[in-house]
Scaffold this motif. Structure first.
Motif, short mmCIF file in Angstrom:
data_model
loop_
_atom_site.label_atom_id
_atom_site.label_comp_id
_atom_site.label_asym_id
_atom_site.label_seq_id
_atom_site.Cartn_x
_atom_site.Cartn_y
_atom_site.Cartn_z
N LEU A 65 0.83 -1.20 0.00
CA LEU A 65 0.00 0.00 0.00
C LEU A 65 0.86 1.25 0.00
O LEU A 65 0.57 2.23 -0.71
CB LEU A 65 -0.93 -0.02 1.22
CG LEU A 65 -1.96 1.12 1.32
CD1 LEU A 65 -2.94 1.06 0.15
CD2 LEU A 65 -2.71 1.02 2.65
N GLU A 66 1.94 1.24 0.79
CA GLU A 66 2.83 2.40 0.85
C GLU A 66 3.48 2.68 -0.49
O GLU A 66 3.90 3.81 -0.76
CB GLU A 66 3.89 2.18 1.93
CG GLU A 66 3.35 2.22 3.35
CD GLU A 66 4.40 1.87 4.40
OE1 GLU A 66 5.58 1.68 4.01
OE2 GLU A 66 4.06 1.80 5.60
N GLN A 67 3.58 1.65 -1.33
CA GLN A 67 4.19 1.83 -2.66
C GLN A 67 3.14 1.99 -3.75
O GLN A 67 3.45 1.90 -4.94
CB GLN A 67 5.12 0.66 -2.96
CG GLN A 67 6.28 0.60 -2.00
CD GLN A 67 7.30 -0.48 -2.33
OE1 GLN A 67 8.23 -0.70 -1.58
NE2 GLN A 67 7.15 -1.14 -3.46
N GLY A 68 1.90 2.22 -3.35
CA GLY A 68 0.85 2.52 -4.32
C GLY A 68 0.15 1.31 -4.90
O GLY A 68 -0.64 1.45 -5.86
N VAL A 69 0.40 0.12 -4.36
CA VAL A 69 -0.28 -1.09 -4.84
C VAL A 69 -1.50 -1.30 -3.95
O VAL A 69 -1.38 -1.77 -2.82
CB VAL A 69 0.65 -2.31 -4.80
CG1 VAL A 69 -0.07 -3.56 -5.34
CG2 VAL A 69 1.92 -2.04 -5.59
N THR A 70 -2.67 -0.97 -4.47
CA THR A 70 -3.88 -0.94 -3.64
C THR A 70 -4.83 -2.09 -3.93
O THR A 70 -5.69 -2.40 -3.10
CB THR A 70 -4.61 0.39 -3.85
OG1 THR A 70 -4.97 0.52 -5.24
CG2 THR A 70 -3.74 1.56 -3.43
N GLU A 71 -4.71 -2.71 -5.09
CA GLU A 71 -5.69 -3.71 -5.51
C GLU A 71 -5.23 -5.12 -5.14
O GLU A 71 -5.20 -6.03 -5.97
CB GLU A 71 -5.91 -3.62 -7.03
CG GLU A 71 -6.38 -2.25 -7.50
CD GLU A 71 -7.76 -1.91 -6.97
OE1 GLU A 71 -8.65 -2.77 -7.01
OE2 GLU A 71 -7.94 -0.77 -6.49
N VAL A 72 -4.90 -5.35 -3.88
CA VAL A 72 -4.38 -6.65 -3.44
C VAL A 72 -5.49 -7.42 -2.74
O VAL A 72 -6.05 -6.96 -1.73
CB VAL A 72 -3.18 -6.48 -2.49
CG1 VAL A 72 -2.70 -7.85 -2.02
CG2 VAL A 72 -2.07 -5.70 -3.17
N SER A 73 -5.80 -8.60 -3.29
CA SER A 73 -6.78 -9.48 -2.66
C SER A 73 -6.08 -10.46 -1.71
O SER A 73 -6.42 -10.53 -0.52
CB SER A 73 -7.57 -10.25 -3.71
OG SER A 73 -8.42 -11.21 -3.11
N ASP A 74 -5.08 -11.18 -2.23
CA ASP A 74 -4.35 -12.16 -1.42
C ASP A 74 -2.87 -12.11 -1.77
O ASP A 74 -2.51 -12.03 -2.95
CB ASP A 74 -4.87 -13.58 -1.67
CG ASP A 74 -6.31 -13.76 -1.23
OD1 ASP A 74 -6.56 -13.62 -0.02
OD2 ASP A 74 -7.16 -14.02 -2.10
N VAL A 75 -2.02 -12.18 -0.76
CA VAL A 75 -0.58 -12.36 -0.96
C VAL A 75 -0.34 -13.87 -1.11
O VAL A 75 -0.65 -14.65 -0.21
CB VAL A 75 0.23 -11.80 0.21
CG1 VAL A 75 1.72 -12.13 0.04
CG2 VAL A 75 0.03 -10.29 0.31
N LEU A 76 0.18 -14.28 -2.27
CA LEU A 76 0.31 -15.70 -2.59
C LEU A 76 1.71 -16.25 -2.34
O LEU A 76 1.85 -17.44 -1.99
CB LEU A 76 -0.08 -15.94 -4.05
CG LEU A 76 -1.50 -15.52 -4.44
CD1 LEU A 76 -1.72 -15.71 -5.92
CD2 LEU A 76 -2.53 -16.29 -3.63
N ALA A 77 2.73 -15.45 -2.55
CA ALA A 77 4.11 -15.92 -2.39
C ALA A 77 5.03 -14.72 -2.32
O ALA A 77 4.64 -13.60 -2.68
CB ALA A 77 4.52 -16.85 -3.54
N HIS A 78 6.25 -14.96 -1.86
CA HIS A 78 7.20 -13.85 -1.76
C HIS A 78 8.62 -14.39 -1.78
O HIS A 78 8.88 -15.55 -1.45
CB HIS A 78 6.97 -13.06 -0.47
CG HIS A 78 7.11 -13.89 0.77
ND1 HIS A 78 8.33 -14.16 1.36
CD2 HIS A 78 6.18 -14.51 1.55
CE1 HIS A 78 8.14 -14.92 2.43
NE2 HIS A 78 6.85 -15.15 2.57
N GLU A 79 9.53 -13.56 -2.22
CA GLU A 79 10.98 -13.77 -2.09
C GLU A 79 11.53 -12.48 -1.50
O GLU A 79 11.87 -11.55 -2.22
CB GLU A 79 11.61 -14.09 -3.44
CG GLU A 79 11.19 -15.41 -4.04
CD GLU A 79 11.87 -15.70 -5.36
OE1 GLU A 79 13.12 -15.86 -5.38
OE2 GLU A 79 11.16 -15.74 -6.39
N LEU A 80 11.60 -12.46 -0.18
CA LEU A 80 11.99 -11.26 0.54
C LEU A 80 13.24 -11.52 1.37
O LEU A 80 13.44 -12.63 1.87
CB LEU A 80 10.87 -10.80 1.47
CG LEU A 80 9.53 -10.45 0.82
CD1 LEU A 80 8.48 -10.17 1.87
CD2 LEU A 80 9.69 -9.25 -0.11
N CYS A 81 14.05 -10.51 1.51
CA CYS A 81 15.23 -10.65 2.36
C CYS A 81 15.43 -9.37 3.17
O CYS A 81 14.97 -8.29 2.79
CB CYS A 81 16.48 -10.96 1.53
SG CYS A 81 17.02 -9.63 0.47
#
Length: 431
Positions: free
Chosen positions: A201-217
């Motif tokens: 949301l802070e980066q302007g991505v507002t249309e998120v229904s579900d977070v499905l996967a990630h590669e975060l560090c």
């Protein structure tokens, strides 16, 4: 050399900005893509037909590996390619798929250690979070985007010495129990998914229904800097090997557009390169074959090609000089290092070494050598992998560095710009 070559000060300031803009391989490739596009390179899709007239192009895979190249004026089978290789990944702490740990009223995130990281320096650092997130939007479509917290949101606190009196004598690190990253003192509704959605949301991505996967560090929020009494050193996270990515990028951008030139920056080098986007994958060979057009042209071009694998070298540490072979202790700010290993952990041979030394001599740049002690194991690079995969004559070189694989590494402020000059000359076929 061309009249557009960057001064050392300008080069170093741009390098610092590149390091800060690239907390993950995904962000590194995004930043490289931006600079290539602004320089007039055309972005290609692997799934599309390519019509390669003379010009400048780039292609990415997995958002974390990139091949940029120039198609020269003459047939490539008559000249071959001048290629530089590096890697986009660095040792770090990667967030597990289900990372939430709630204990004693705190929220922590469980992590895996990516690559051969020095773990003790990760304690008590201000950590940001960055990487790629895959999600379903509110229309039911699968999407992905890059995120970066842009601020410190986590820390791995040390245990006080009062509770571990032997800490300065022998403190080992258990990655499972000692490295979960402290995030918050949350209310009952707060979760990791909520954190990710908030960052989106802070980066302007507002249309998120579900977070499905990630590669975060997690990454160190302390920015890259020139340090030392006379700014002799560059201190930063991920010098291994974003330093080489940036040097190769700037050398290619300056290169002669009439020459056949390639820059490849692969992901996953720190964990063996065995992936679709790693050096053991087919990405580079696939691109080169498409440029060549025919099997005969490919074979002829490779026989006339040269590859420089650029990956940081171990500078001789003044406190631990006995860890080096006495005749092969590279010094910071004394030039690039040719890396040699008779067991082919590095791909350098006498032909490729001689050509590089001659190039450095013509440009007035110094060059050093590194051989690991005969009683120690030797690391490796993408050099031998690429050389054996496509049969190209290869040299392994690097900028001498302290604290390799620490959360914050150290290099000489003269060496990066020196190697930039040399690789620019390599692309321009001065030797």
């Amino acid at each position: 050399m061309t009249q557009t070559q960057l001064s050392r000060d300008t080069f170093n300031q741009q390098l610092l900005a590149f390091l800060d803009a690239s907390p993950t391989p995904f962000h590194c490739v995004a930043e490289m893509s931006r600079q290539l596009f602004e320089a007039g390179f055309v972005r290609l899709q692997e799934s599309a037909e390519w019509d390669l007239a003379p010009g400048s192009y780039f292609v990415t895979r997995n958002d974390s590996s990139i091949v940029a190249f120039r198609v020269g004026n003459a047939p490539v089978e008559e000249s071959g390619w001048r290629m530089v290789g590096a890697h986009t990944d660095s040792p770090c702490l990667k967030v597990k798929p289900n990372p939430e740990i709630k204990k004693q009223g705190y929220l922590q995130l469980g992590v895996e250690v990516y690559g051969g990281a020095l773990l003790n320096p990760w304690f008590d650092r201000d950590l940001g979070l960055a990487g790629r997130v895959n999600y379903r939007d509110q229309k039911g479509q699968l999407q992905s985007t890059l995120i970066d917290s842009g601020r410190a949101i986590g820390v791995v606190p040390s245990l006080a010495i009062h509770l571990d009196r032997e800490a300065n004598n022998s403190r080992s690190v258990n990655p499972q129990t000692d490295l979960p990253v402290l995030i918050s003192q949350p209310n009952d509704d707060f979760s990791f998914v909520a954190l990710v959605k908030q960052l989106l949301l802070e980066q302007g991505v507002t249309e998120v229904s579900d977070v499905l996967a990630h590669e975060l560090c997690f990454y160190d929020r302390q920015g890259a800097a020139l340090i030392g009494w006379e700014n002799e050193f560059i201190a930063s996270a991920r010098l291994d090997n974003l330093l080489s990515c940036f040097i190769g990028l700037k050398a290619l951008l300056e290169g002669d557009a009439s020459q056949h030139s390639v820059l490849v920056c692969n992901d996953h080098e720190e964990v063996g390169s065995m992936s679709s986007s790693g050096a053991q994958g087919p990405m580079l060979e696939s691109v080169l074959r498409r440029i060549a057009g025919t099997e005969t042209a490919w074979q002829r071009a490779i026989s006339r090609s040269n590859m420089i694998s650029a990956d940081n070298a171990h500078g001789i540490h003044p406190n631990f000089s006995d860890k080096h072979d006495a005749n092969h202790g590279p010094l910071l700010n004394k030039g690039a290092v040719i890396k040699v290993n008779v067991n082919q952990r590095y791909a350098s041979n006498s032909d490729t070494m001689a050509s590089f030394r001659e190039l450095c001599s013509r440009l007035g740049e110094t060059v050093q050598s590194f051989v690991v002690r005969s009683d120690m194991a030797c690391g490796s690079t993408i050099g031998p992998i690429t050389a054996s995969a496509i049969g190209v004559a290869t040299l392994d070189i690097g900028v001498p560095t302290f604290a390799m694989h620490s959360i914050r590494e150290l290099a000489g402020s003269k060496d990066a710009s020196s190697l930039y000059r040399v690789l620019s000359g390599f692309y321009q076929r001065l030797v």
